[in-house]
Design an enzyme around this catalytic site. Structure first.
Site, short mmCIF file in Angstrom:
data_model
loop_
_atom_site.label_atom_id
_atom_site.label_comp_id
_atom_site.label_asym_id
_atom_site.label_seq_id
_atom_site.Cartn_x
_atom_site.Cartn_y
_atom_site.Cartn_z
N HIS A 199 0.83 -1.20 0.00
CA HIS A 199 0.00 0.00 0.00
C HIS A 199 0.87 1.26 0.00
O HIS A 199 1.78 1.38 0.83
CB HIS A 199 -0.90 0.04 1.25
CG HIS A 199 -1.63 -1.24 1.51
ND1 HIS A 199 -1.85 -1.72 2.78
CD2 HIS A 199 -2.18 -2.14 0.66
CE1 HIS A 199 -2.52 -2.85 2.72
NE2 HIS A 199 -2.74 -3.13 1.44
N TYR B 53 3.55 2.06 13.02
CA TYR B 53 4.00 3.13 12.14
C TYR B 53 3.41 4.47 12.56
O TYR B 53 2.22 4.58 12.84
CB TYR B 53 3.72 2.84 10.66
CG TYR B 53 2.40 2.21 10.32
CD1 TYR B 53 1.38 2.95 9.74
CD2 TYR B 53 2.18 0.85 10.54
CE1 TYR B 53 0.18 2.36 9.39
CE2 TYR B 53 0.98 0.26 10.20
CZ TYR B 53 -0.02 1.02 9.63
OH TYR B 53 -1.23 0.46 9.30
#
Length: 469
Positions: free
Chosen positions: A70, A133
């Site tokens: 992604h 993240y």
């Protein structure tokens, strides 16, 4: 097993802007501790100060869980809290790096900075793996995403666990092959004041690529209370403010004073808030009018401002506001000449029509042609020069307005003696409307921008070229 005692260091990867970091992990019989994200130390090693605003965690129960690939419109700081992964990244940004691949194993002692537009994927190598993240934008359904298939043969990622044996969502299995992946465009550049002389020069320099946007006041009103939501500002990387109230004499009237402060200060303050909140680089065009013109040497960027009139005061105030934003270029210029009504073309017209002008000879500076100004702005952005204030004018010997007028007459084939030099006081004597005070010396020191590798064109040579074309 997590390696303990590493030294904090960044290692470049084949993907432009993506950096792999070793993280110091300190452990004993109780477990371990690490600084997963430490802004001061990591930016000192070259990590962009990317301004994270959201922290996400993907927990994966089993070995072989595979996610991706992604590419989102934001930067990511990727790390592992527990467990271990095989990470894979594919550059999906438009440009020569499109399709570049990098892979690496990550455990708690390793992290990676993934720039906007680089597709991110991973496969768990241990059970109970937590993949984390930090991102510098909030998730939004309105954002534009890009994807590439985990099994694409042209990407050829060497997954440790064959994909047919991996745990993958149906959605991830259906991603397009690289040949059909949507390239991620650069963050948008917005040029304000698009119909002005500099705005037109910037269009000629920057072009009409899909990620370049031009706006007039009718398109975007900086004084509107809705400015903060007028665009999806996280999609913008640069705003060039080439719009301003530049009617220096009108600014001395009550109505003009209000208009100058609204455009040059209130609007600039709103723009600065947008830039600071969304990590946008703000390019702001300033003026020699922030100085009083009393210096016998060229003005440096760090000289104290001392504006004489309202226009100069508003520009100095705007500069101070822009200087407070983290990413900014303040470009100070003088005596701008471009496509539109300007001094040079007026003198050429007078010469042709047989009019003998009176021109002031006690104001000294250098002409700046808008194509050179646009070239310098593009240079600062392209080279990622250190943020700050830069003087940018034409180079060469300073001239008075009367000397320039005489040179225009000469270049157009007319007698330069037809130009009569007068003092500023004589020129404006008996004026019916308010007159703004002018700096007597507007010469700006160009050494700072020259040290970035930019060479301004000689003003006399540029004048001759302008007249010839």
């Amino acid at each position: 097993m997590t390696e303990l005692g590493k030294q904090l260091q960044g290692v470049p990867t084949p993907i432009d802007g993506m950096v792999l970091f070793d993280l110091p992990v300190h452990g004993d019989a109780r477990g371990w501790f690490k600084e997963n994200w430490q802004r001061e130390k990591m930016t000192a090693l070259g990590l962009p100060d990317f301004g994270p605003v959201q922290n996400n965690i993907s927990f994966n129960a089993e070995v072989g869980v595979t996610r991706g690939l992604h590419a989102e419109p934001w930067d990511k700081w990727v790390s592992v809290a527990t467990g271990r992964v095989f990470g894979a990244w594919v550059d999906l940004r438009e440009g020569p790096g499109f399709g570049t691949v990098f892979t690496a194993e990550l455990d708690p002692s390793r992290a990676i900075f993934v720039p906007r537009g680089v597709a991110n994927g991973f496969q768990t190598l241990e059970p109970a793996t937590a993949y984390t993240y930090l991102v510098n934008d909030h998730w939004s359904p309105d954002a534009t995403y890009s994807f590439v298939n985990l099994a694409d043969d042209t990407v050829a990622i060497p997954w440790p666990i064959p994909l047919e044996n991996a745990e993958i969502s149906d959605k991830d299995r259906a991603h397009p092959l690289l040949a059909h992946a949507l390239p991620v465009l650069p963050r948008r550049t917005l040029v304000l004041g698009a119909n002005g002389q500099l705005g037109r020069a910037l269009r000629a320099r920057l072009g009409d690529a899909p990620h370049i946007e031009y706006a007039t006041r009718a398109d975007l009103d900086l004084t509107s209370p809705d400015l903060g939501t007028a665009r999806r500002w996280r999609d913008y990387g640069v705003i060039v403010n080439a719009a301003a109230h530049t009617a220096v004499d009108a600014a001395e009237t009550p109505e003009g004073r209000a208009a100058a402060w609204a455009a040059n200060v209130t609007g600039v303050a709103a723009l600065a808030r947008v830039a600071a909140a969304h990590g946008v680089t703000l390019v702001h065009v300033s003026s020699d009018y922030v100085f009083d013109g009393s210096s016998e040497r060229p003005y440096r960027e760090d000289d104290p401002v001392a504006p004489l009139g309202v226009y100069g005061q508003t520009k100095a105030a705007g500069d101070a506001i822009v200087a407070s934003t983290p990413r900014h270029y303040i470009v100070r210029t003088s005596w701008v000449i471009g496509d539109g009504s300007n001094f040079v073309d007026t003198m050429a017209s007078l010469a042709t029509r047989g009019v003998d002008p009176r021109v002031v000879d006690d104001q000294v500076g250098r002409l700046t042609f808008t194509d050179d100004l646009a070239r310098g702005i593009a240079h600062l952005l392209d080279t990622r020069a250190p943020y700050g204030t830069y003087n940018l004018t034409g180079a060469g010997e300073p001239r008075s307005w009367a000397e320039i007028a005489r040179r225009v007459f000469e270049l157009t084939g007319h007698d330069p003696a037809r130009v009569t030099p007068v003092s500023t006081a004589e020129y404006f004597a008996g004026a019916d409307a308010p007159v703004a005070p002018r700096p007597r010396r507007s010469v700006l020191d160009l050494s700072k921008i020259e040290q970035t590798g930019f060479t301004p064109h000689d003003a006399d040579t540029a004048l001759a070229h302008h007249i010839a074309h």
